[in-house]
Enzyme design. Sequence first.
Site, PDB file in Angstrom:
ATOM      1  N   GLU A  39       0.826  -1.214   0.000  1.00 41.04           N
ATOM      2  CA  GLU A  39       0.000   0.000   0.000  1.00 41.04           C
ATOM      3  C   GLU A  39       0.859   1.263   0.000  1.00 41.04           C
ATOM      4  OE1 GLU A  39      -3.110   0.547  -0.534  1.00 41.04           O
ATOM      5  OE2 GLU A  39      -3.559  -1.579  -0.747  1.00 41.04           O
ATOM      6  N   GLN A  44       0.852   6.920  -5.251  1.00 42.79           N
ATOM      7  CA  GLN A  44       1.349   7.726  -6.375  1.00 42.79           C
ATOM      8  C   GLN A  44       2.274   6.984  -7.331  1.00 42.79           C
ATOM      9  OE1 GLN A  44       2.352  10.137  -3.253  1.00 42.79           O
ATOM     10  NE2 GLN A  44       1.470  12.001  -4.068  1.00 42.79           N
ATOM     11  N   TYR A  84       9.464   9.542  -4.325  1.00 42.97           N
ATOM     12  CA  TYR A  84       8.776   9.918  -3.074  1.00 42.97           C
ATOM     13  C   TYR A  84       9.408   9.179  -1.874  1.00 42.97           C
ATOM     14  CZ  TYR A  84       5.353  11.673  -6.385  1.00 42.97           C
ATOM     15  OH  TYR A  84       4.747  12.327  -7.419  1.00 42.97           O
ATOM     16  N   TYR A 122      -6.701   6.682   4.065  1.00 40.79           N
ATOM     17  CA  TYR A 122      -6.875   5.713   2.982  1.00 40.79           C
ATOM     18  C   TYR A 122      -6.052   4.441   3.240  1.00 40.79           C
ATOM     19  CZ  TYR A 122      -6.329   3.378  -1.488  1.00 40.79           C
ATOM     20  OH  TYR A 122      -6.303   2.422  -2.475  1.00 40.79           O
ATOM     21  N   ASP A 140      -9.897   7.202  -2.589  1.00 41.61           N
ATOM     22  CA  ASP A 140      -8.787   7.902  -3.237  1.00 41.61           C
ATOM     23  C   ASP A 140      -9.303   8.417  -4.577  1.00 41.61           C
ATOM     24  OD1 ASP A 140      -9.054   5.645  -4.763  1.00 41.61           O
ATOM     25  OD2 ASP A 140      -6.931   5.132  -4.782  1.00 41.61           O
ATOM     26  N   CYS A 194     -12.977   2.078 -15.096  1.00 38.32           N
ATOM     27  CA  CYS A 194     -13.533   3.428 -14.963  1.00 38.32           C
ATOM     28  C   CYS A 194     -12.377   4.432 -14.958  1.00 38.32           C
ATOM     29  CB  CYS A 194     -14.373   3.537 -13.680  1.00 38.32           C
ATOM     30  SG  CYS A 194     -15.413   5.002 -13.674  1.00 38.32           S
ATOM     31  N   CYS A 204     -17.989  -2.637 -17.821  1.00 32.19           N
ATOM     32  CA  CYS A 204     -18.131  -2.323 -16.388  1.00 32.19           C
ATOM     33  C   CYS A 204     -19.214  -3.195 -15.751  1.00 32.19           C
ATOM     34  CB  CYS A 204     -18.482  -0.848 -16.241  1.00 32.19           C
ATOM     35  SG  CYS A 204     -18.786  -0.382 -14.540  1.00 32.19           S
TER      36      CYS A 204
END
Length: 338
Positions: A39, A44, A84, A122, A140, A194, A204
């Site tokens: 996770e 990002q 990051y 999240y 998110d 989506c 979908c």
Amino acid sequence: MTAALKQNLHKKLLLWYRQKARDLPWRRTKDPYRIWVSEIMLQQTQVATVIPYYKKWLRKFPDIKTLAQAPQSEVLEAWAGLGYYRRARMLHAGAMQILETRAGKLPETAKELQHLPGIGRYTAAAIASIAFHEPTAVLDGNVIRILTRLFAIKDDISNPKTVAGLWQQAQELITDESPGDFNQAMMELGATVCLPQNPDCNACPVNRFCESRKRGCVDQLPFNAKKEKSENLKTFALVCRHKNSVLLRQQPENGRWGGLWMFPHWADKKAMLKESGLTLKALEKLMTVRHAFTRYRVNLEVYACGTTQRLSTVFQNGSSRWIPLDEIRSFGLPAPHQ
Ligand code: SF4
């Protein structure tokens, strides 16, 4: 939302997820530590980029104890290239905290998980639902997109009130039945069907219930009044070679690249010439590296200097080191500098 609609959405999404979900390494485990690592890495960052790093990380740090006891330089080296870097430092700090205060056992509720460094609402909900079956929703960008389209919510998603409402809406969809799989179904639908542009509505599993599809406004949602434009940035790096070594600098601990090694670099060319004591004639343009972070698109112009003798002594002091090329792999360098 009626109870029947909720039940239908739930059933369709779970069924679709179990039949169609991508086979990803972190979906083969129930080990909370591994789910936590995945996770954090996925924040990002694209799934395809994360997979090799995830595997390498778990070979090196198979459990919380190994990670907690590793020196930070090794942690950053294993993360180097993933970007990051604060995430790696937080993961390391979290492991140390868990080892010291909880005998190496990860907390089991979303509320407690949020007390760990680098774990927000999240991520806490994702870990708690997937590893510990807590019926708590995730929200998110992907889930926001699905919910606003599914229920044709036209409110501005840059408004915190809208986001609070969406958290509530997401929570209403969660039940005690496989909350982890349900959250992953939402993440998977947002990542593969989506999509922000050209969603594949025909494929979908919940298209029958999708209000924005019925009303023909899918491509207008979600509405974001403050959509940030990307900004172009130019930066300059200098590759100084001496015999078989190159000059690298370790970045200050509290900065964006804290603890990593990079070629000396500047926001403008004048500053590069001034600090290095070199003239433009002494430099050779090597390449331009393009990379992006947050909302910036960066062009990193890379120069080589043919001689090291002229480098000012100030420039070589402090955090700079001459690193032999055959040892460079053991230093953590961020992707653009690699
Ligand atoms: Fe998204 Fe289309 Fe499915 Fe609606 S029908 S949720 S817009 S993929």
